[in-house]
Write an enzyme that holds these catalytic residues in place. Structure first.
Site: not given
Ligand code: ARG
Length: 389
Positions: A13, A93, A122, A169
């Site tokens: 990504d 995050r 996220d 992932s």
């Protein structure tokens, strides 16, 4: 010259984002920042290699100590937990976003960017922190609605290659490892053993149990088996010990912020042990009223963190409250690690509210309880009497 700072992990990504930010969005300079919150060293190394090659300027920030002290310790004090999930990705995050913003301010950049899709939590966590600044916020994958296949096509177009195609992932930091994607998306799919890397399965764990002793000061773990340890090494050690005993696996259906249910798998041995131990110690030192009220406070804290809303002033207020109760959360907890389970088997504290004077074996002036007992259950007594008439 238009500059953008990208939160860079080295994965598909965020790697695809770099050329897109240049060609699709017209940025002249893309600065990639990898924030180290305890990902595997190999991931950090790969991110550096790829980041240096793809971006105009690459930076790595070591935030492991800060992550543990300012985020994980708070989480332990708050018994952080969302639907059984230990909040590993969620709590990292805002810290990553904070460092990206700091670099953007230093570099006098115009924008900050992340590689999150429009499906998960996220994006919300990054955006919530990014948007507390005046910087533009760019999320190429979400804005261009790219699918995984389209991303792969872009990657090969731009000459971005990955040694191995990853089946799952994975998001990993010092507190937890989260695994999703591919067949795991199907809630009935039984995951193969290979997805787990921190924990053995309980049937492969040693036959012999191990009892460990964790010391807490003001709600924070500070020692293991009598040896003082810094947070990072203590968590690493407990991940290793707990993992060996098969402790800390979660397989759950999680309610994402957007309301989608998703199947999630986590590993988090140290988190399981420390949260069990901390909660148990609180039970010894806090009053019944404090404990009942804390359930509510801890839940509010966890909801905020899951949503990435640590910029909400409520987060600060809750932390202030929690810090006050934690002043008395001092002592030792004995935990038995055995076949996938961490069970508290003993605890002691200079702040214990437990008194031997009223214990099972104590000689107590029992008649004193007579008056109390007299009206205990008084209301139900009346109801029962009325029903008999
Ligand atoms: N569902 C979790 C959360 O929202 C973890 C997501 C982690 N991502 C991953 N690629 N495994 O915090």
């Amino acid at each position: 010259m238009k500059k953008v700072v990208l939160a860079y992990s080295g994965g598909l990504d965020t790697s695809v984002c770099i050329p897109l930010l240049r060609e699709h969005y017209g940025y002249d300079k893309v600065i990639a920042v990898t924030v180290d919150v305890g990902q595997p060293e190999i991931d950090i190394k790969e991110a550096k290699e790829r980041g240096e090659k793809l971006s105009d300027s690459y930076r790595e920030v070591d935030a492991k100590e800060e992550f543990v002290h300012d985020y994980i310790f708070r989480l332990i004090k708050a018994n952080g937990n969302y639907e059984g999930y230990v909040l590993g990705t969620a709590i990292a995050r805002p810290l990553i976003a904070k460092h990206v913003v700091e670099v953007a301010e230093e570099e006098k950049a115009d924008a900050v960017a992340h590689g999150c899709t429009g499906k998960g939590n996220d994006q919300l966590r990054f955006d919530a922190v990014f948007r507390t600044t005046d910087l533009d916020v760019v999320a190429p994958i979400r804005e261009m609605s790219l699918t995984r296949e389209e991303e792969k096509r872009y990657a090969s177009e731009y000459g971005i290659s990955f040694a191995t195609e990853k089946r799952w992932s994975v998001d990993e930091n010092i507190w937890s490892r989260s695994i999703e994607g591919s067949e795991l998306e199907e809630p009935s799919f039984v995951p193969p053993e290979e997805i787990f890397q921190w924990t053995v399965s309980a049937d492969k764990a040693p036959e012999n149990a191990e009892v460990i002793k964790i010391g807490f000061v003001q709600g924070i773990p500070v020692s293991l088996n009598g040896t003082k340890m810094g947070g990072v090494s203590l968590i690493r050690k407990l991940n290793e010990l707990g993992g060996k005993h098969g402790i800390g696996r979660t397989d759950t259906i999680e309610d994402r912020v957007l309301g989608f249910k998703s199947r999630e798998i986590y590993e988090h041995p140290a988190a399981t042990i420390l949260l069990e131990a901390h909660r148990d110690l609180e039970q010894l030192v806090l009053t019944r009223n404090e404990l009942r009220f804390n359930d509510f406070v801890d839940r509010a804290w966890s909801e905020l963190v899951y949503q990435g809303l640590v910029m909400d002033p409520l987060y600060e207020s809750l932390n202030a409250f929690i810090d006050k109760t934690q002043e008395r959360v001092n002592g030792l907890v004995y935990a038995r690690l055995e076949k996938g389970v961490a069970r508290v088997v003993g605890r002691q504290s200079p702040n214990a509210l437990y008194s031997k004077d009223v214990s099972f074996d104590a000689k107590l002036e029992q008649k004193g309880a007579e008056g109390f007992s007299m009206y205990h259950g008084f209301q139900s007594r009346i109801v029962r009497r009325d029903q008999k008439r």
